[in-house]
Write an enzyme that holds these catalytic residues in place. Structure first.
Site, mmCIF file in Angstrom:
data_model
loop_
_atom_site.group_PDB
_atom_site.id
_atom_site.type_symbol
_atom_site.label_atom_id
_atom_site.label_comp_id
_atom_site.label_asym_id
_atom_site.label_seq_id
_atom_site.Cartn_x
_atom_site.Cartn_y
_atom_site.Cartn_z
ATOM 1 N N HIS A 78 14.008 29.464 -40.866
ATOM 2 C CA HIS A 78 12.885 30.331 -41.252
ATOM 3 C C HIS A 78 11.530 29.777 -40.825
ATOM 4 O O HIS A 78 10.501 30.234 -41.303
ATOM 5 C CB HIS A 78 12.920 30.590 -42.761
ATOM 6 C CG HIS A 78 14.133 31.377 -43.184
ATOM 7 N ND1 HIS A 78 14.596 31.443 -44.471
ATOM 8 C CD2 HIS A 78 14.999 32.134 -42.446
ATOM 9 C CE1 HIS A 78 15.685 32.203 -44.528
ATOM 10 N NE2 HIS A 78 15.950 32.621 -43.309
ATOM 11 N N THR A 85 21.757 27.020 -52.219
ATOM 12 C CA THR A 85 21.509 28.361 -51.699
ATOM 13 C C THR A 85 22.633 29.288 -52.113
ATOM 14 O O THR A 85 23.797 28.863 -52.202
ATOM 15 C CB THR A 85 21.365 28.376 -50.159
ATOM 16 O OG1 THR A 85 21.302 29.737 -49.712
ATOM 17 C CG2 THR A 85 22.513 27.672 -49.475
#
Ligand SMILES: [Zn+2]
Length: 272
Positions: A124, A213
């Site tokens: 990201h 996550t």
């Protein structure tokens, strides 16, 4: 976590010639970096698409920079935790032994690098890189505030803006172009190069470790099945069960900083 499962995991880890690790916000939460969707998450206070999207940038780049300036300010006061350090140590030991180790992260805070991880695949982008909209160059930038105009601007409130930033107050490249955060926004594609590097790390790995996550967002969601197809063992370290839990061979429930230091404290088994 049972002692038996821990020992079986460590025995598989010691034999692994190729390891891939996927990390997310949970790892950094223990360092004080706000998470996105959990309790107190950033996206509960801000509508994500109103602030981290190409549309938001078109509408008001100053508001977007105010948001990232605030996140950089917060990140500056945070340090890697024992979870980040345990992963950096595992990487060093595995690479020294001539084995393959790939760290793939969805985090943008730079804490893995600060802990000693060498070249994580940053899916990201990075809070600490900026990209010029004119010449396209990507550069490291640790200025806080990002420009003097943002000093003390704090956390932006999209509903009650105190002020708008002018074009001249935005950060600029040496070429004169406007700089934007080198972050993958909602609605934007990930960089092909990063996707390829991540897939290369996961394909054919012996062990995939998923840490902090829920792995529900593409492309992370695809890594577990990809590793699985090639016969890898999958291990998860999360504070609560996630979307991948049912696909995992090993599940360790708890924070990365609490679990990883002892769990990963092993040496690779010499090759036969
Ligand atoms: Zn430029």
């Amino acid at each position: 976590m049972s002692t038996a499962s821990r020992e079986r995991f460590q025995s598989s880890l010691r034999r692994a010639r190729k390891i891939a690790v996927l990390t997310g916000a949970g790892v950094s939460a223990e360092s004080g970096i706000p998470t996105f969707r959990g309790a107190g998450g950033l996206w509960r206070r801000y509508d994500a698409t109103s602030i981290a999207s190409p549309e938001a940038w078109q509408r008001d780049p100053g508001l977007v920079w105010e948001f990232y300036n605030h996140r950089r300010e917060r990140a500056l006061g945070c340090a890697p935790n024992p979870g980040h350090r345990a992963l950096a140590r595992l990487e060093a030991v595995w690479r020294d032994a001539g084995r393959t180790f790939t760290l793939i992260t969805q985090n943008v805070d730079g804490l893995h690098e600060q802990a000693g991880s060498r070249d994580p695949v940053r899916l990201h982008g990075s809070l600490w890189q900026v990209r010029c909209l004119a010449c396209g160059s990507v550069t490291e930038n640790r200025d806080v505030p990002i420009t003097p105009a943002f000093a003390g601007s704090g956390s932006p409130d999209p509903d009650a803006r105190a002020r708008r930033f002018t074009a001249a107050e935005l950060p600029h490249c040496r070429c004169g172009g406007v700089l934007r955060p080198h972050i993958v926004w909602f609605g934007e594609a990930l960089e092909e190069r990063d996707l390829a590097a991540a897939a290369a790390g996961v394909e054919g790995c012996d062990l995939l470790l998923v840490v902090g996550t829920s792995a529900v967002v593409y492309p992370a969601a695809g890594f577990v099945p990809l590793a699985r197809r090639h016969g890898a063992l999958i291990a998860e370290v999360n504070v609560e069960p996630s979307a991948v839990t049912s696909l995992c061979d090993f599940v360790f429930t708890g924070g990365a900083g609490e679990i990883l230091p002892s769990l990963l404290d092993v040496a690779p088994e010499p090759a036969p």
